[in-house]
Design an enzyme around this catalytic site. Sequence first.
Site, short mmCIF file in Angstrom:
data_model
loop_
_atom_site.label_atom_id
_atom_site.label_comp_id
_atom_site.label_asym_id
_atom_site.label_seq_id
_atom_site.Cartn_x
_atom_site.Cartn_y
_atom_site.Cartn_z
N HIS A 27 0.84 -1.21 0.00
CA HIS A 27 0.00 0.00 0.00
C HIS A 27 0.87 1.26 0.00
CE1 HIS A 27 -3.84 -2.15 1.19
NE2 HIS A 27 -2.92 -3.08 1.35
N ASP A 132 -5.99 5.71 1.15
CA ASP A 132 -6.23 4.29 0.98
C ASP A 132 -7.63 3.97 1.52
OD1 ASP A 132 -4.03 1.68 0.79
OD2 ASP A 132 -6.04 1.28 1.57
N SER A 155 -6.64 -0.24 -3.42
CA SER A 155 -5.30 -0.82 -3.63
C SER A 155 -5.36 -2.18 -4.32
CB SER A 155 -4.61 -0.98 -2.28
OG SER A 155 -5.38 -1.86 -1.47
N HIS A 361 2.28 -14.52 -4.90
CA HIS A 361 1.06 -14.62 -4.09
C HIS A 361 -0.10 -13.86 -4.74
CE1 HIS A 361 2.82 -10.78 -3.34
NE2 HIS A 361 1.95 -10.41 -2.43
#
Length: 468
Positions: A27, A132, A155, A361
């Site tokens: 982030h 965010d 994000s 991931h």
Amino acid sequence: MANQPSHGITKQAQVVVVMVPFPAQGHLNQLLHLSRLILSYNIPVHYVGATTHNLQAKKRVHGWDPDAAANIHFLDMEIPPFHCPPPNPSAKIKFPSHLQPAFNASSHLAAPVSKLLRALSCKARKVIVIHDSLMGSVIQEARLLPNVESYIFRSVSAFFVSLNAWGLEGKIAKDNEFFPRDIPSLEGCYTAEFSDFLASQFINNQKFNSGCVYNTCKLVEGAYMDFLEKQTAKEGIKHWALGPFNPVTIPERSKTKRFCLDWLDKHARNSVIYVSFGTTTTLDDEQIKELAKGLRESKQNFVWVLRDADEGDVFNGKGRRAEALPEGYEDSVDGTGLVVRDWAPQLEILAHPATGGFMSHCGWNSCMESITMGVPIAAWPMHSDQPRNTVLITEILKIGVVVKKWALGDEIVTSKIVESAVKRLMASTEGDEMRKRAEEMGESVRGSVAEGGVSRMEMESFIAHITC
Ligand SMILES: *[C@@H]1O[C@H](CO)[C@@H](O)[C@H](O)[C@H]1NC(C)=O
């Protein structure tokens, strides 16, 4: 220059941007990259956070000309000390619950951020807050000030946001034009505590929102951007796909001198798979052993970043766990495999011609970096939005294979599974086709930020919107 403090907010014409990132690496990094882009339009940018998180963002940035960050105003805010426990490798849910105290502590930014907004609001014609979506509770003061607008930074992928907006449970059970049938469940994606945290931030987001910005490109997720636009058309909320935020080329003078890059120089084009699970993943010893074995047995070249998840304060690290690799492992892969234990210059590794695949991931930051650099993905989702990003990468964009099926739950991923996924991506016709698609997509995404490109046009439209 417009963005120097002494002249920054003089005269009436000034608009200033305040970035409020969430304190986790993926982030922090995305909003730091966005700061650089906005600054290039000569709009002053204030990047606010706890001292340690601002330092983390600055120290880990790579892929830029170092001068570009110098003009961002980092506002280091004091917050009370928070608990920084190490990650728990054997937790059933892979979500980094050890970071929750740091996440909670970010609520202490509300007071200093309010003070900052009040001060800026007196001096500037317009104050634009880009926060965010996980920081909604921190910018509440913005609502009370007449010349402050707030924009939410999502994000995650537009695909993930679209799925949430659509409401998984009822509506997408049957086929439709936007979403595949089998969407992984959100079970196991978050801890209950983090779900509560999410909910509390989102309640605040809804109250005061002038629009949403995404680190994505319409060439990649245009269908989902249109979907979101339609969803919120009534409320008049606009959505901008401003990505990729990361640089699309690495300027010569910002290149790092790292052993892993020298190592890549010695390998043939597209012959190496880069293996890294980001900054919020911790594998247990047994899983590390299976992965190690699978990589070796695949007989493909690899660069593997073997780290535990970050702690809440990355400068406070209590040291990594004891060595989990099988005895003599690194000697046994000498020349074909490289294990890296410190911070790796991911964007540069992905941009390197020798890198032909990325075992990831599927955190959105990593996905965008890989897409930008034209590298296909072997997807091993761990938590959060990652299982659903995996669907986007493998089924919709068709630029990757699945390593771990989400339905496997907390079962171990065996060396056989690792080996076969690596071979499928790196040494099969199917893998070559994915690589070709990824390379073509990367080329168009890199082109999209150039003059006249679709992402450049989105950025210009956003800049025009916030400065009008
Ligand atoms: C985080 O905040 C929530 C809500 O105030 C609280 O219930 C929880 O115990 C806190 N968790 C940690 C780890 O500090």
